[in-house]
Motif scaffolding. Sequence first.
Motif, PDB file in Angstrom:
ATOM      1  N   SER A  82     151.069  24.619  -7.530  1.00  0.00           N
ATOM      2  CA  SER A  82     150.645  24.155  -8.862  1.00  0.00           C
ATOM      3  C   SER A  82     149.521  22.983  -8.462  1.00  0.00           C
ATOM      4  O   SER A  82     149.441  22.654  -7.359  1.00  0.00           O
ATOM      5  CB  SER A  82     151.733  23.502  -9.564  1.00  0.00           C
ATOM      6  OG  SER A  82     151.450  22.831 -10.822  1.00  0.00           O
ATOM      7  N   ASP A 117     156.591  25.693  -1.919  1.00  0.00           N
ATOM      8  CA  ASP A 117     156.885  25.409  -3.101  1.00  0.00           C
ATOM      9  C   ASP A 117     158.494  26.080  -3.486  1.00  0.00           C
ATOM     10  O   ASP A 117     159.061  26.907  -2.927  1.00  0.00           O
ATOM     11  CB  ASP A 117     156.148  25.849  -4.276  1.00  0.00           C
ATOM     12  CG  ASP A 117     156.013  25.193  -5.568  1.00  0.00           C
ATOM     13  OD1 ASP A 117     154.834  24.503  -5.601  1.00  0.00           O
ATOM     14  OD2 ASP A 117     156.711  24.980  -6.326  1.00  0.00           O
ATOM     15  N   TYR A 146     159.177   5.984  -9.028  1.00  0.00           N
ATOM     16  CA  TYR A 146     158.045   6.887  -8.794  1.00  0.00           C
ATOM     17  C   TYR A 146     156.962   6.078  -7.860  1.00  0.00           C
ATOM     18  O   TYR A 146     156.722   6.219  -6.948  1.00  0.00           O
ATOM     19  CB  TYR A 146     157.335   7.656  -9.802  1.00  0.00           C
ATOM     20  CG  TYR A 146     156.007   8.331  -9.543  1.00  0.00           C
ATOM     21  CD1 TYR A 146     156.198   9.539  -9.044  1.00  0.00           C
ATOM     22  CD2 TYR A 146     154.869   7.901  -9.645  1.00  0.00           C
ATOM     23  CE1 TYR A 146     154.768  10.323  -8.629  1.00  0.00           C
ATOM     24  CE2 TYR A 146     153.742   8.682  -9.569  1.00  0.00           C
ATOM     25  CZ  TYR A 146     153.790   9.715  -8.916  1.00  0.00           C
ATOM     26  OH  TYR A 146     152.528  10.482  -8.809  1.00  0.00           O
ATOM     27  N   ASN A 154     145.388  12.835 -13.241  1.00  0.00           N
ATOM     28  CA  ASN A 154     144.651  14.101 -13.457  1.00  0.00           C
ATOM     29  C   ASN A 154     145.233  14.912 -14.005  1.00  0.00           C
ATOM     30  O   ASN A 154     146.669  15.019 -14.294  1.00  0.00           O
ATOM     31  CB  ASN A 154     144.620  14.728 -12.000  1.00  0.00           C
ATOM     32  CG  ASN A 154     143.587  14.071 -11.043  1.00  0.00           C
ATOM     33  OD1 ASN A 154     142.506  14.859 -10.897  1.00  0.00           O
ATOM     34  ND2 ASN A 154     143.608  12.876 -10.662  1.00  0.00           N
ATOM     35  N   THR A 201     146.834  17.961 -14.245  1.00  0.00           N
ATOM     36  CA  THR A 201     147.401  19.116 -13.592  1.00  0.00           C
ATOM     37  C   THR A 201     148.846  19.255 -14.690  1.00  0.00           C
ATOM     38  O   THR A 201     149.167  18.451 -15.438  1.00  0.00           O
ATOM     39  CB  THR A 201     147.993  18.401 -12.401  1.00  0.00           C
ATOM     40  OG1 THR A 201     149.017  17.537 -12.579  1.00  0.00           O
ATOM     41  CG2 THR A 201     147.017  17.985 -11.486  1.00  0.00           C
TER      42      THR A 201
HETATM   43  N1  LIG Z   1     149.063  14.549 -11.643  1.00  0.00           N
HETATM   44  C1  LIG Z   1     148.511  13.416 -11.318  1.00  0.00           C
HETATM   45  O1  LIG Z   1     147.880  12.766 -12.245  1.00  0.00           O
HETATM   46  C2  LIG Z   1     148.957  12.923 -10.154  1.00  0.00           C
HETATM   47  C3  LIG Z   1     148.398  11.383  -9.798  1.00  0.00           C
HETATM   48  C4  LIG Z   1     148.809  10.676  -8.573  1.00  0.00           C
HETATM   49  C5  LIG Z   1     149.651  11.435  -7.855  1.00  0.00           C
HETATM   50  N2  LIG Z   1     150.112  12.657  -8.076  1.00  0.00           N
HETATM   51  C6  LIG Z   1     150.932  13.246  -7.013  1.00  0.00           C
HETATM   52  O2  LIG Z   1     150.346  14.530  -6.574  1.00  0.00           O
HETATM   53  C7  LIG Z   1     151.461  15.664  -6.150  1.00  0.00           C
HETATM   54  C8  LIG Z   1     151.003  16.786  -6.880  1.00  0.00           C
HETATM   55  O3  LIG Z   1     151.270  16.606  -8.163  1.00  0.00           O
HETATM   56  P1  LIG Z   1     150.614  17.539  -9.179  1.00  0.00           P
HETATM   57  O4  LIG Z   1     150.292  16.915 -10.282  1.00  0.00           O
HETATM   58  O5  LIG Z   1     149.763  18.667  -8.461  1.00  0.00           O
HETATM   59  O6  LIG Z   1     152.028  18.109  -9.733  1.00  0.00           O
HETATM   60  P2  LIG Z   1     152.402  19.565 -10.466  1.00  0.00           P
HETATM   61  O7  LIG Z   1     153.781  19.395 -10.919  1.00  0.00           O
HETATM   62  O8  LIG Z   1     151.351  20.326 -10.690  1.00  0.00           O
HETATM   63  O9  LIG Z   1     152.774  20.413  -8.951  1.00  0.00           O
HETATM   64  C9  LIG Z   1     153.677  19.929  -8.050  1.00  0.00           C
HETATM   65  C10 LIG Z   1     154.400  21.170  -7.248  1.00  0.00           C
HETATM   66  O10 LIG Z   1     155.553  20.851  -6.505  1.00  0.00           O
HETATM   67  C11 LIG Z   1     156.620  21.841  -6.607  1.00  0.00           C
HETATM   68  N3  LIG Z   1     157.701  21.087  -6.247  1.00  0.00           N
HETATM   69  C12 LIG Z   1     158.594  20.017  -7.014  1.00  0.00           C
HETATM   70  N4  LIG Z   1     159.551  19.754  -6.362  1.00  0.00           N
HETATM   71  C13 LIG Z   1     159.676  20.266  -5.179  1.00  0.00           C
HETATM   72  C14 LIG Z   1     160.554  20.328  -4.169  1.00  0.00           C
HETATM   73  N5  LIG Z   1     161.579  19.620  -4.263  1.00  0.00           N
HETATM   74  N6  LIG Z   1     160.232  21.148  -3.095  1.00  0.00           N
HETATM   75  C15 LIG Z   1     159.037  21.932  -3.199  1.00  0.00           C
HETATM   76  N7  LIG Z   1     158.153  22.038  -3.877  1.00  0.00           N
HETATM   77  C16 LIG Z   1     158.355  21.166  -5.188  1.00  0.00           C
HETATM   78  C17 LIG Z   1     156.451  22.280  -7.937  1.00  0.00           C
HETATM   79  O11 LIG Z   1     157.142  23.438  -8.248  1.00  0.00           O
HETATM   80  C18 LIG Z   1     154.963  22.265  -8.205  1.00  0.00           C
HETATM   81  O12 LIG Z   1     154.641  23.577  -8.114  1.00  0.00           O
HETATM   82  C19 LIG Z   1     152.776  15.002  -6.342  1.00  0.00           C
HETATM   83  O13 LIG Z   1     153.280  14.304  -5.230  1.00  0.00           O
HETATM   84  C20 LIG Z   1     152.462  13.805  -7.300  1.00  0.00           C
HETATM   85  O14 LIG Z   1     153.186  12.898  -7.356  1.00  0.00           O
HETATM   86  C21 LIG Z   1     149.850  13.294  -9.060  1.00  0.00           C
END
Ligand SMILES: NC(=O)c1ccc[n+]([C@@H]2O[C@H](COP(=O)([O-])OP(=O)(O)OC[C@H]3O[C@@H](n4cnc5c(N)ncnc54)[C@H](O)[C@@H]3O)[C@@H](O)[C@H]2O)c1
Length: 246
Positions: free
Chosen positions: A13, A34, A153, A186, A188
Motif C-alpha cells: 500500500s 506485507d 508514533y 501524504n 495514502t
Molecule cells: N501517509 C503518510 O502521510 C505518512 C507520513 C509520514 C510517514 N509515513 C510512514 O510511511 C510508512 C508507510 O505508510 P503509508 O502511508 O504508505 O501507509 P499504508 O497504511 O498505506 O501502508 C502501510 C502498509 O504496511 C502494512 N503493514 C502494517 N503493519 C505491518 C506489519 N506488522 N508487518 C508488515 N506489514 C505491515 C500494511 O498492511 C500496509 O500495506 C509508514 O512507516 C508510515 O508511518 C506515512
Amino acid sequence: MQGKTAIITGGGSGFGQGTAVKLAEKGANICVVDISEKNGNKTVELCQQVGGEAIFVQADVSKLEDVKRYVNETMARFGKIDMFFNNAGISGSGVRTLDCSEEEFDAIVNVNLKGAFYGLKYVVNEMLKTGGGSVVNTASLGGVVGMPTLGVYSATKHAIIGLTKTIAGEYGRDNIRINAIAPGTNETPMVKAFPAEAIKAMAEGVPMGRLGQPHEVANVVAFLLSDEASYIHGSVISIDGGSAAL
Ligand SMILES: NC(=O)c1ccc[n+]([C@@H]2O[C@H](COP(=O)([O-])OP(=O)(O)OC[C@H]3O[C@@H](n4cnc5c(N)ncnc54)[C@H](O)[C@@H]3O)[C@@H](O)[C@H]2O)c1
C-alpha cells in the motif's frame, strides 16, 4: 536498476506500493513484504504489469521469524539484496499521548521500531556478505518535530532517525548506504482513513497548501536507493511541502 533486487516492507500500500512499481519499472526484482496478503498480491500484479519480476512474502515485520523468512525467501529467489525500503508502519488512534493504552503503545513500538530494527539486522547482514547495498528507512515529519495526539508514533519515528544515523556511522565503510525519509502528510490509505475535516486542516497547515502524493515519496526513495545518490549517507530527507521548515 536492471537485475538488482529490492525488498520493500509495507509494500502492499501507499509509499511501499508506489516505490515497488517505480523500481520494477526501472528493471529491479521486487520482494513485496506485507501483513496483508490481498495488498501484497496486488502490488506484485502491478509490478508484473510494468514488466518487473516480483514475489510476495506475507510477514509481520514485528516477528523475528517472519523477518528471517522474508530475507531467506528473497535470497532463495533472487540470490542477493541490493536495496531495502524499510517502510512498514502504523500510526495510532489519535488520543492525547499520555492516554495511549499499553496495548496501543506496544503495537506501535513493535511494528515501527522493532520491525525496522529486525529488518536492518537481517538485511544488512546479507548485504555484508554480497558486497554492499543501500537502505532507506521510513521515518516521518513526526520524526523531526512533535506530533500532538500521535506522540508514541512520533517517538518511534525519532528513534528511526537515531538508528539510521548510528548505523550509517557503523556500516559506511562496508559499502552500505543508509538514509531515512521524513515524509509529511501524504494521501495514502493510512491518511485517507482520517476524518475529512482533519485531512482538510492538515492540508491547510502545509506551506505548499496541499498534502503530498505517494509517487512524490516514491521518486525520492528510488533516487536514494540508486547509485545516483552514491554520496548520500546517514541523511534524513524531508518530503513534506515545507512543513519541517516552520
Ligand atoms: N501517509 C503518510 O502521510 C505518512 C507520513 C509520514 C510517514 N509515513 C510512514 O510511511 C510508512 C508507510 O505508510 P503509508 O502511508 O504508505 O501507509 P499504508 O497504511 O498505506 O501502508 C502501510 C502498509 O504496511 C502494512 N503493514 C502494517 N503493519 C505491518 C506489519 N506488522 N508487518 C508488515 N506489514 C505491515 C500494511 O498492511 C500496509 O500495506 C509508514 O512507516 C508510515 O508511518 C506515512
